[in-house]
Design an enzyme around this catalytic site. Structure first.
Site, PDB file in Angstrom:
ATOM      1  N   TYR A   1       0.043  -9.890   1.331  1.00  0.00           N
ATOM      2  CA  TYR A   1       1.059  -9.190   2.129  1.00  0.00           C
ATOM      3  C   TYR A   1       1.077  -9.732   3.553  1.00  0.00           C
ATOM      4  O   TYR A   1       0.061 -10.212   4.060  1.00  0.00           O
ATOM      5  CB  TYR A   1       0.826  -7.672   2.112  1.00  0.00           C
ATOM      6  CG  TYR A   1      -0.496  -7.186   2.655  1.00  0.00           C
ATOM      7  CD1 TYR A   1      -0.695  -7.008   4.030  1.00  0.00           C
ATOM      8  CD2 TYR A   1      -1.543  -6.871   1.804  1.00  0.00           C
ATOM      9  CE1 TYR A   1      -1.908  -6.536   4.523  1.00  0.00           C
ATOM     10  CE2 TYR A   1      -2.759  -6.405   2.281  1.00  0.00           C
ATOM     11  CZ  TYR A   1      -2.932  -6.232   3.637  1.00  0.00           C
ATOM     12  OH  TYR A   1      -4.125  -5.774   4.117  1.00  0.00           O
TER      13      TYR A   1
ATOM     14  N   ARG B   1      -2.040 -11.801   4.636  1.00  0.00           N
ATOM     15  CA  ARG B   1      -3.370 -11.529   4.088  1.00  0.00           C
ATOM     16  C   ARG B   1      -3.424 -12.010   2.639  1.00  0.00           C
ATOM     17  O   ARG B   1      -2.521 -11.727   1.852  1.00  0.00           O
ATOM     18  CB  ARG B   1      -3.676 -10.016   4.084  1.00  0.00           C
ATOM     19  CG  ARG B   1      -3.707  -9.302   5.425  1.00  0.00           C
ATOM     20  CD  ARG B   1      -4.799  -9.757   6.386  1.00  0.00           C
ATOM     21  NE  ARG B   1      -6.058 -10.211   5.814  1.00  0.00           N
ATOM     22  CZ  ARG B   1      -7.033  -9.394   5.395  1.00  0.00           C
ATOM     23  NH1 ARG B   1      -6.909  -8.098   5.460  1.00  0.00           N
ATOM     24  NH2 ARG B   1      -8.166  -9.885   4.919  1.00  0.00           N
TER      25      ARG B   1
ATOM     26  N   TYR C   1       0.849  -1.190   0.000  1.00  0.00           N
ATOM     27  CA  TYR C   1       0.000   0.000   0.000  1.00  0.00           C
ATOM     28  C   TYR C   1       0.883   1.238   0.000  1.00  0.00           C
ATOM     29  O   TYR C   1       1.989   1.215   0.573  1.00  0.00           O
ATOM     30  CB  TYR C   1      -0.844   0.064   1.282  1.00  0.00           C
ATOM     31  CG  TYR C   1      -1.970  -0.927   1.374  1.00  0.00           C
ATOM     32  CD1 TYR C   1      -3.211  -0.654   0.799  1.00  0.00           C
ATOM     33  CD2 TYR C   1      -1.814  -2.113   2.076  1.00  0.00           C
ATOM     34  CE1 TYR C   1      -4.258  -1.547   0.915  1.00  0.00           C
ATOM     35  CE2 TYR C   1      -2.852  -3.019   2.196  1.00  0.00           C
ATOM     36  CZ  TYR C   1      -4.076  -2.734   1.610  1.00  0.00           C
ATOM     37  OH  TYR C   1      -5.105  -3.613   1.729  1.00  0.00           O
TER      38      TYR C   1
ATOM     39  N   HIS D   1      -7.046  -9.123  -1.584  1.00  0.00           N
ATOM     40  CA  HIS D   1      -8.399  -8.645  -1.239  1.00  0.00           C
ATOM     41  C   HIS D   1      -8.509  -7.179  -1.593  1.00  0.00           C
ATOM     42  O   HIS D   1      -7.495  -6.480  -1.699  1.00  0.00           O
ATOM     43  CB  HIS D   1      -8.683  -8.841   0.260  1.00  0.00           C
ATOM     44  CG  HIS D   1      -7.742  -8.070   1.129  1.00  0.00           C
ATOM     45  ND1 HIS D   1      -6.504  -8.559   1.484  1.00  0.00           N
ATOM     46  CD2 HIS D   1      -7.823  -6.832   1.678  1.00  0.00           C
ATOM     47  CE1 HIS D   1      -5.864  -7.667   2.225  1.00  0.00           C
ATOM     48  NE2 HIS D   1      -6.645  -6.592   2.359  1.00  0.00           N
TER      49      HIS D   1
ATOM     50  N   HIS E   1     -10.598  -3.654  -0.344  1.00  0.00           N
ATOM     51  CA  HIS E   1     -11.444  -3.055   0.698  1.00  0.00           C
ATOM     52  C   HIS E   1     -12.518  -2.193   0.035  1.00  0.00           C
ATOM     53  O   HIS E   1     -12.234  -1.493  -0.941  1.00  0.00           O
ATOM     54  CB  HIS E   1     -10.610  -2.139   1.596  1.00  0.00           C
ATOM     55  CG  HIS E   1      -9.546  -2.852   2.370  1.00  0.00           C
ATOM     56  ND1 HIS E   1      -9.708  -3.216   3.682  1.00  0.00           N
ATOM     57  CD2 HIS E   1      -8.297  -3.262   2.013  1.00  0.00           C
ATOM     58  CE1 HIS E   1      -8.601  -3.822   4.102  1.00  0.00           C
ATOM     59  NE2 HIS E   1      -7.729  -3.872   3.112  1.00  0.00           N
TER      60      HIS E   1
HETATM   61 FE   LIG Z   1      -5.840  -4.773   3.163  1.00  0.00          FE
END
Ligand SMILES: [Fe+2]
Length: 243
Positions: free
Chosen positions: A153, A163, A114, A166, A168
């Site tokens: 990640y 994770r 991110y 995905h 959000h």
């Molecule tokens: Fe996330």
């Protein structure tokens, strides 16, 4: 005078859902569980006029129906990653479309990174990919966007948890107080099996409602994999909220 049971003052009654179809309030082994989910039952409180109104005219200011996160500016190269198209509708508990709902989405890049100061994962940043978008549903509650499949990640405060890919989502209804937040997962990912948030929804059928459905593949221009999923905001078929 005989007493009578108090009548509900709720303006509408919605079909109740089974708790197993929503996220657990406390997810075992999830260190931030207590900061994300309420530990006590929810209480209803009256909304003020300012909470019930606005935002107005969003469709005038935001893209409606469709946006492309994979190309930061018209005419520039696409960002790195597997190109995907995601579409669906936002519906109420009766399957009626919710037009004019504002959808915000955010995701990691193809390397699982991110653009955020809290992200300490040493994966590469893609300078062209912001990883966020915002659009408004069309007349039939529809939305669609083009992006890249996010990477998996590692979770910083864990020594084992990765994770799975995905995206959000946050969906606003007619007022700021109607906010819904969830995550959508990809089918067939091995990391889905061990993800605390995905499996924090105990009911397997309900987990399918937070899993994109891969559509029949086609080869052509543009080449992308297509996924679909609807968001159901209330009732027995409600999409589980995942924060
Ligand atoms: Fe996330």
């Amino acid at each position: 005078m005989a007493s009578h049971p108090a009548k509900s003052t709720a303006p509408l009654e919605y079909a109740p859902y089974d708790d197993a179809t929503q996220s657990l309030r406390q997810i075992p082994r999830y260190p931030r569980s207590f900061t994300r989910n309420p530990s006590q039952p929810l209480i209803r409180r009256p909304l003020t006029l300012s909470e019930r109104t606005g935002p107005a005219d969003l469709a005038r200011r935001l893209p409606v129906d469709r946006m492309d996160l994979s190309r930061p500016d018209a005419g520039t190269a696409r960002v790195a990653g597997q190109l995907i198209h995601v579409a669906g509708r936002v519906l109420d508990e009766d399957g009626a479309p919710l037009a004019g709902a504002m959808i915000e989405l955010w995701q990691a890049n193809a390397s699982g990174k991110y653009i955020h100061e809290m992200d300490r994962h040493e994966a590469p940043v893609d300078p062209n990919f912001t990883g966020w978008g915002r659009l408004v549903t069309g007349a039939e509650g529809e939305y669609e966007f083009i992006t890249i499949k996010p990477g998996a990640y590692p979770v910083g405060e864990s020594d084992w948890w990765w994770r799975p890919p995905h995206i959000h989502f946050s969906i606003f209804g007619v007022s700021w107080m109607q906010r819904y937040v969830t995550q959508m997962f990809f089918p067939g990912e091995a990391l889905n099996e061990t993800d605390l948030l995905y499996n924090g929804v105990p009911d397997p059928e309900a987990r399918q409602r937070i899993t994109f459905q891969l559509q029949p593949t086609k080869v052509g221009i543009p080449n992308l994999l297509r996924y679909r999923q609807d968001f159901v905001m209330r009732g027995k078929r409600a999409t589980p909220a995942v924060d």
